[in-house]
Design an enzyme around this catalytic site. Structure first.
Site, mmCIF file in Angstrom:
data_model
loop_
_atom_site.group_PDB
_atom_site.id
_atom_site.type_symbol
_atom_site.label_atom_id
_atom_site.label_comp_id
_atom_site.label_asym_id
_atom_site.label_seq_id
_atom_site.Cartn_x
_atom_site.Cartn_y
_atom_site.Cartn_z
ATOM 1 C CG ASP A 5 -22.489 64.045 33.992
ATOM 2 O OD1 ASP A 5 -22.734 64.307 35.190
ATOM 3 O OD2 ASP A 5 -23.380 63.951 33.132
ATOM 4 N N GLY A 13 -16.093 66.967 35.821
ATOM 5 C CA GLY A 13 -16.037 68.418 35.991
ATOM 6 C C GLY A 13 -17.380 68.993 36.373
ATOM 7 C CG ASP A 14 -19.483 72.492 38.840
ATOM 8 O OD1 ASP A 14 -20.417 72.730 38.043
ATOM 9 O OD2 ASP A 14 -19.446 72.927 40.004
ATOM 10 C CG PHE A 15 -22.465 71.876 33.557
ATOM 11 C CD1 PHE A 15 -23.231 72.573 34.463
ATOM 12 C CD2 PHE A 15 -22.965 70.679 33.034
ATOM 13 C CE1 PHE A 15 -24.474 72.093 34.877
ATOM 14 C CE2 PHE A 15 -24.210 70.186 33.442
ATOM 15 C CZ PHE A 15 -24.959 70.897 34.373
ATOM 16 C CG HIS A 38 -34.653 69.609 30.523
ATOM 17 N ND1 HIS A 38 -35.523 68.606 30.120
ATOM 18 C CD2 HIS A 38 -33.679 68.985 31.228
ATOM 19 C CE1 HIS A 38 -35.084 67.448 30.595
ATOM 20 N NE2 HIS A 38 -33.983 67.645 31.260
#
Ligand SMILES: C[S@@+](CC[C@H](N)C(=O)[O-])C[C@H]1O[C@@H](n2cnc3c(N)ncnc32)[C@H](O)[C@@H]1O
Length: 333
Positions: free
Chosen positions: A197, A223-225, A243
């Site tokens: 996250d 992290g950055d998805f 969503h």
């Protein structure tokens, strides 16, 4: 008044009830009544409220079955009020706090903007996207993360429903405070977990996983998805992540999962599937929440199939749970 009009009027003024529930939750009234009835004046003293105004809020709630006024001014819990307690197993206190918070409430006043433009009411109200706002506003982030943390019944429903037997490492992408991962790791002791996250969220998740005795089996990764997700998992889980985003951003997230996943790996998207027809459907409330706060939406199974295919996955099956959630399983195409 004819009953249909009365029903409609009740819906129209429903926001007053939502805000009254928010106030009661924010002030912790249900917790304060846990040991027995108390007078509104006493509750006002403990919560730093204006006595007759608090009384009027509680009187409205009692008229809807949330709390009961015993004799003038003394209130007690009712079964309907129990989930407003912080320690209720099915607690909705964080939900009631979150829904009435200014930063959620004001954008809802701009639903018309979203309806006319398709744009996020949150962005229009605050001039910034919701997750960027949360990064900069710690008290809002705490309220949001507390809401996510109060989703244990949903987490248990996923832990119960899915067969994790032939998975060793489960990666939870956008896993929040780790409520879902903790429930699954506890129920399936052979599993190891990786929680991914944003940095400020991971920092809050780590102590909770340690407190649950799971630190040895669960790594946390900031992290950055949209950039990448860690390699090495047997299954990649995304609960209530897709969503939040429009289709292009979802495909970008799924593409990062596809790059990380082996050909034998699995994708587990956990969401509420939108049903057809006119039956009451909590997913349709959540869907409007996504319209107002994010650029996302709740989707049908077919819409998930399309997203999966665009990112190189095949939707292999949908596993129902005993909650509103479904587990939408994908395999590399
Ligand atoms: C709706 S919450 C869901 C949290 C958790 N999966 C659950 O269901 O309780 C979405 C999560 O995505 C995380 N998130 C948002 N943008 C992200 C990004 N770019 N990279 C990683 N995580 C992100 C948020 O911090 C938040 O924890």
């Amino acid at each position: 008044m004819p009953s249909l009009a009365a029903d409609l009027r009740r819906m129209i003024v429903g926001y007053r009830l939502s805000q009254a529930l928010h106030v009661a939750a924010k002030l912790g009234i249900a917790d304060l009544l846990a040991d027995g009835p108390r007078h509104a004046e006493e509750l006002a003293g403990v919560t730093g409220s204006h006595p007759s105004s608090l009384y009027r809020v509680l009187r409205l709630l009692a008229s809807e079955g949330v709390f009961e006024e015993l004799e003038e001014g003394r209130f007690t819990l009712t079964p309907l009020a129990e989930p407003l307690r912080s320690d209720a197993p099915d607690s909705l206190r964080a939900r009631a706090v979150f829904d009435g918070e200014e930063w959620n409430w004001h954008p809802w006043g701009n639903l018309l903007h979203s309806t006319k433009t398709g744009g996020s009411a949150f962005d229009c109200t605050y001039g910034v996207a919701v997750f960027d706002y949360l990064k900069e506003t710690p008290e809002a982030a705490t309220s949001f993360d507390s809401l996510m943390a109060q989703t244990r019944p949903w987490a248990l429903s996923v832990a119960d429903a899915y067969d994790f037997a032939d998975i060793d490492t489960l990666v939870d992408i956008g896993g929040g405070y780790g409520v879902l991962l903790a429930a699954i790791l506890t129920a399936h002791p052979h599993l190891n977990g990786v929680l991914v996250d944003l940095p400020h969220v991971v920092a809050g998740a780590r102590p909770k996983l340690e407190a649950a005795g799971l630190a040895g089996r669960c790594e946390t990764v900031a992290g950055d998805f949209f950039q990448s997700v860690p390699d090495g998992g047997d299954a990649y889980m995304l609960k209530h992540v897709l969503h939040d985003w429009d289709d292009d951003r979802c495909v970008s997230i799924l593409d990062k999962c596809r790059r990380a996943i082996s050909n034998e790996g699995r994708l587990l998207v956990v969401e509420i599937l939108i049903t057809t027809g006119n039956e009451p459907d909590y997913g349709k409330y959540l869907d409007l929440n996504m319209l107002v706060l994010t650029k996302g939406r709740e989707r049908t199974e077919e819409q998930y199939r399309t997203l999966f295919e665009a990112a190189g996955f095949t939707l292999s099956r949908v596993v129902a749970t005993h909650s509103e959630l479904s587990i939408i399983e994908g395999r590399p195409a």
